[in-house]
Design an enzyme around this catalytic site. Sequence first.
Site, PDB file in Angstrom:
ATOM      1  CG  HIS A 160      -1.879  -0.889   1.537  1.00  0.00           C
ATOM      2  ND1 HIS A 160      -2.950  -1.568   1.205  1.00  0.00           N
ATOM      3  CD2 HIS A 160      -1.631  -2.554   2.283  1.00  0.00           C
ATOM      4  CE1 HIS A 160      -3.235  -2.391   0.812  1.00  0.00           C
ATOM      5  NE2 HIS A 160      -3.112  -3.277   1.599  1.00  0.00           N
ATOM      6  CB  SER A 281      13.561  21.324 -15.906  1.00  0.00           C
ATOM      7  OG  SER A 281      12.283  22.671 -16.082  1.00  0.00           O
TER       8      SER A 281
END
Length: 466
Positions: A160, A281
């Site tokens: 999880h 970027s």
Amino acid sequence: MASEGDKLMGGRFVGSTDPIMQMLSTSMSTEQRLSEVDIQASIAYAKALEKAGILTKTELEKILSGLEKISEEWSKGVFVVTQSDEDIHTANERRLKELIGDIAGKLNTGRSRNEQVVTDLKLFMKNSLSVISTHLLQLIKTLVERAAIEIDVILPGYTHLQKAQPIRWSQFLLSHAVALTRDSERLGEVKRRINVLPLGSGALAGNPLDIDREMLRSELDFASISLNSMDAISERDFVVEFLSVATLLMIHLSKMAEDLIIYSTSEFGFLTLSDAFSTGSSLMPQKKNPDSLELIRSKAGRVFGRLASILMVLKGLPSTYNKDLQEDKEAVFDVVDTLTAVLQVATGVISTLQISKENMEKALTPEMLSTDLALYLVRKGMPFRQAHTASGKAVHLAETKGITINNLTLEDLKSISPLFSSDVSQVFNFVNSVEQYTAMGGTAKSSVTTQIEHLRELMKKQKEQA
């Protein structure tokens, strides 16, 4: 616009094909990839026609010479495609007639494009699946050998996306390797089912010229011959199976990519990707983005879509050949290209990434040993459900006191169960924790080593079958 004379079956028709219809119908831009296998199949069929007495030896030699010339033109990139070339079969047939004259028309005696196209596609896929299998086995090998080298590295295991239990880094790597071996096995199974010769089935009723299909099988290196002509020219089970296997493979690669993306974030800091498989970027100079892994993850959706589309095409078709089946090749070619690229990139990522053993160890927390605390009580004779409750109480007590579970005093633990004694301190050791999982498949060093040895042997067998 194709004139009446340009049509392959022009004798039946008056007038020209509508240009929009011709644009919709042509598959030439896609099927050029089948040029070599189409010629390969034609060479085999020409030899079978000569054996059946349809071609003379001289005619066979002229046809083979022409086909070899066409093959050379394709390989050199000088084959000229014309507007009238509807598909790879008509293109090669048209060029053969230009080279050797009307004798070229004998090549398709008793042969239909229905059987040509499925034969070509199977030949292409046999070759392509061998290449894909090789790349897949290389990725598995990279995972396995990295697991062998970094077997002593321990990090948190997650369920999880929450910290669960300590595991070896090798156990993580091998979990992906094992899944990929199933994909490798499935690829082999698909290849075996592809390896059935459809050539000699005609348009649907079979071949009326006593063609030696065993000769065709041998010439084209198929394992067996199709049993029923109607099924042979229309079945695309092998396409669906390949796309299904590719879908499962991409699910596994997408999962691995997602895991590595998470582990590469600054919040985790477990690993760093090589610059060769990262990008920056356009605005933020500090960024190092895991584009390689993100593209692997996104390509999964592309492959899933190809499977869905071919299933929709096949769902409503009646028996034998229908033009709808033209859609199969674009799906196959796209998925072959996608898998070939993705597997090589994934191998590059795994082989070049750098792990941070320090950050992995820092992420290990005492609370992850709560299960071990319960197992300690089990070994003292307490039923597991009671031990689970007792361990949960210890976790709660530590939280109440604002300390970690390993800092509870012996008195604190005895207040929960008298079975706790001074040897409980051995529980709070991450190496001890992973080493208790010695059963087959576990994360103990001995078990991981066994997994590695087993996978190496399995890869040898699969490589022989690739």
